[in-house]
Design a protein around this motif. Structure first.
Motif, short mmCIF file in Angstrom:
data_model
loop_
_atom_site.label_atom_id
_atom_site.label_comp_id
_atom_site.label_asym_id
_atom_site.label_seq_id
_atom_site.Cartn_x
_atom_site.Cartn_y
_atom_site.Cartn_z
N LEU A 194 0.81 -1.22 0.00
CA LEU A 194 0.00 0.00 0.00
C LEU A 194 0.85 1.27 0.00
O LEU A 194 0.38 2.34 -0.38
N ALA A 195 2.10 1.14 0.41
CA ALA A 195 2.99 2.31 0.45
C ALA A 195 3.66 2.55 -0.90
O ALA A 195 4.35 3.56 -1.09
N LEU A 196 3.45 1.64 -1.86
CA LEU A 196 4.09 1.75 -3.17
C LEU A 196 3.16 2.43 -4.17
O LEU A 196 1.95 2.58 -3.93
N ASP A 197 3.71 2.83 -5.28
CA ASP A 197 2.92 3.36 -6.38
C ASP A 197 2.37 2.18 -7.17
O ASP A 197 3.11 1.50 -7.88
N ASN A 198 1.08 1.93 -7.06
CA ASN A 198 0.46 0.79 -7.73
C ASN A 198 -0.30 1.17 -9.00
O ASN A 198 -1.02 0.35 -9.56
N ASP A 199 -0.14 2.41 -9.43
CA ASP A 199 -0.87 2.86 -10.61
C ASP A 199 -0.31 2.26 -11.90
O ASP A 199 0.91 2.19 -12.08
N LEU A 200 -1.21 1.83 -12.76
CA LEU A 200 -0.86 1.28 -14.07
C LEU A 200 -1.78 1.95 -15.10
O LEU A 200 -2.98 1.66 -15.15
N ASP A 201 -1.22 2.82 -15.89
CA ASP A 201 -2.03 3.60 -16.82
C ASP A 201 -2.82 2.72 -17.79
O ASP A 201 -3.98 3.01 -18.10
N PHE A 202 -2.21 1.64 -18.26
CA PHE A 202 -2.89 0.81 -19.25
C PHE A 202 -4.08 0.07 -18.65
O PHE A 202 -5.07 -0.19 -19.33
N ILE A 203 -4.00 -0.25 -17.34
CA ILE A 203 -5.14 -0.89 -16.69
C ILE A 203 -6.25 0.13 -16.46
O ILE A 203 -7.45 -0.16 -16.64
N SER A 204 -5.88 1.35 -16.07
CA SER A 204 -6.89 2.41 -15.92
C SER A 204 -7.62 2.63 -17.23
O SER A 204 -8.86 2.79 -17.25
N LYS A 205 -6.89 2.64 -18.31
CA LYS A 205 -7.48 2.84 -19.64
C LYS A 205 -8.41 1.70 -20.00
O LYS A 205 -9.50 1.91 -20.53
#
Length: 393
Positions: A194-205
């Motif tokens: 949870l302390a890491l950056d878990n964002d993935l632009d391609f999954i959001s898209k």
């Protein structure tokens, strides 16, 4: 067996190179720590402890050993280690040579990968060794009349940290009393995500604003449930991300061919219209943990068959409800989450459809079940602090 089994062959070849690697990368003057894991799961379990020791012992070289190729292949470039090798077979000669080269100030074994000759040699040299996240069951050889050699090996550990009280009681039954019930370090491992950056632009898209089901570490029996469901149900407003355990191109392509909706692969995501696809197949490793952040519902594979349930804590920490198969008796965390109301066990296509449809249709139920899973993780973290306190770090 090596000529007939690729995995065994990898282990044989790798073990033949262990001493050569150690001689090349270690010197007599090096201060060292040794971490041993059977495979990838034990590595992930021990990782939060390994990271803390890595940061504390900056002037030491860390040797990380695996027994299984599946662990070695994926973590041979591990940032927490200076040297990564296969553990040689457990003979007195190998143990003597290995420890002559490594000579660790501290050794940490994870869970229950117990090698009598290595441990016997550690003890004879008065070298420190502890066992963490240990989990024992009454049927294991340690507690049988024929298990003397394995029992003796346990006494080479100066301290054992167990996952539960049952394991502590089993150790007491054989006269081993230097035990702390610290819990399972996997809770600390997943909570740290949870302390890491878990964002993935391609999954959001890909997901857009729709509900998303993420199925992790699936086997054919798990995938059959999704193929049937996706092909037969009206689920246009739901996206599916599937991460097969087997990512060989032949299997992945066969999987895709059975789906009647638009499906894209991770490997060619840059050339696809992600928004219009309904299924995203992760034909890669290393991103599933982050992908769980995008799940509204998670499915974890392995328990529909006999292969063994995969890691259910990874999606649980993101506060999502989880569906699994019904063969989970060896996984106490699964039963605990089922009892809490955050996890649902299914046994066939009908029960799978019913549970999944119910969760898709009821957002409040999804949120309530997910919160229960997150609270379960939060309640059970803390094993790492106890281990580090014992080591005076």
């Amino acid at each position: 067996m090596a000529p007939f089994n690729l995995k065994i062959k990898k282990g044989v070849v790798g073990r033949n190179k262990t001493f050569e690697v150690l001689r090349a990368q270690l010197s007599k003057t090096d201060k060292t720590l040794w971490f041993h894991c059977a495979s990838l799961g034990e590595y992930e379990q021990g990782l939060p402890v390994f990271k803390e020791l890595r940061s504390h012992y900056k002037n030491h070289k860390i040797i990380l050993s695996f027994f299984s190729p599946s662990g070695y292949d994926i973590r041979k470039e591990s940032p927490i280690a200076d040297v990564v090798v296969y553990l040689p077979l457990d003979t007195e000669k190998n143990a003597t040579l290995f420890l002559d080269l490594v000579n660790p100030e501290l050794t940490i074994f994870v869970k229950y990968d117990i090698w009598p000759n290595f441990l016997k040699t550690l003890k004879s040299r008065n070298l420190r060794a502890i066992l963490i996240s240990a989990a024992f069951r009454p049927h294991q050889a340690f507690f049988k009349y024929y298990g003397k050699q394995l029992r003796d090996a346990l006494f080479a550990f100066e301290h054992i940290f167990t996952q539960n009280e049952g394991s502590k009681e089993l150790l007491k039954s054989i006269g081993y009393n230097k035990v702390t019930v610290s819990g399972d370090t996997r809770f600390d491992r997943v909570y740290s995500q949870l302390a890491l950056d878990n964002d993935l632009d391609f999954i959001s898209k890909f997901k857009g604003g729709k509900a998303c089901v993420v199925a992790g570490s699936t086997w054919p029996e798990d995938e059959a449930l999704f193929i049937e469901y996706i092909n037969s149900q009206s689920v246009k407003d739901v996206k599916f991300i599937l991460a097969p355990h087997n990512i060989k191109s032949s299997h992945i392509q066969q999987f895709k061919n059975k789906l009647s909706v638009k499906t894209v692969f991770f490997s060619n995501k840059d050339n696809q219209d992600l928004e219009s696809a309904q299924v995203f197949i992760l034909d890669t490793i290393g991103v599933l943990t982050k992908v769980y952040q995008y799940a509204d519902i998670a499915y974890v594979g392995g328990a529909m068959g006999a292969t063994g349930l995969h890691n259910t804590l990874e999606p649980a920490v993101f506060g999502v409800p989880i569906i699994i198969g019904n063969h989970h008796s060896k996984f106490p965390e699964a039963q605990a989450m089922i009892d809490n109301g955050g996890m649902f066990s299914v046994s066939n296509q009908n029960s799978f459809n019913t549970v999944l449809e119910g969760l898709i249709a009821n957002q409040d139920r999804r949120l309530e079940s997910g919160i229960k899973n997150f609270k379960y993780i939060e309640k059970n973290k803390g094993a790492v602090i106890q281990i580090l306190h014992y080591l005076r770090i």
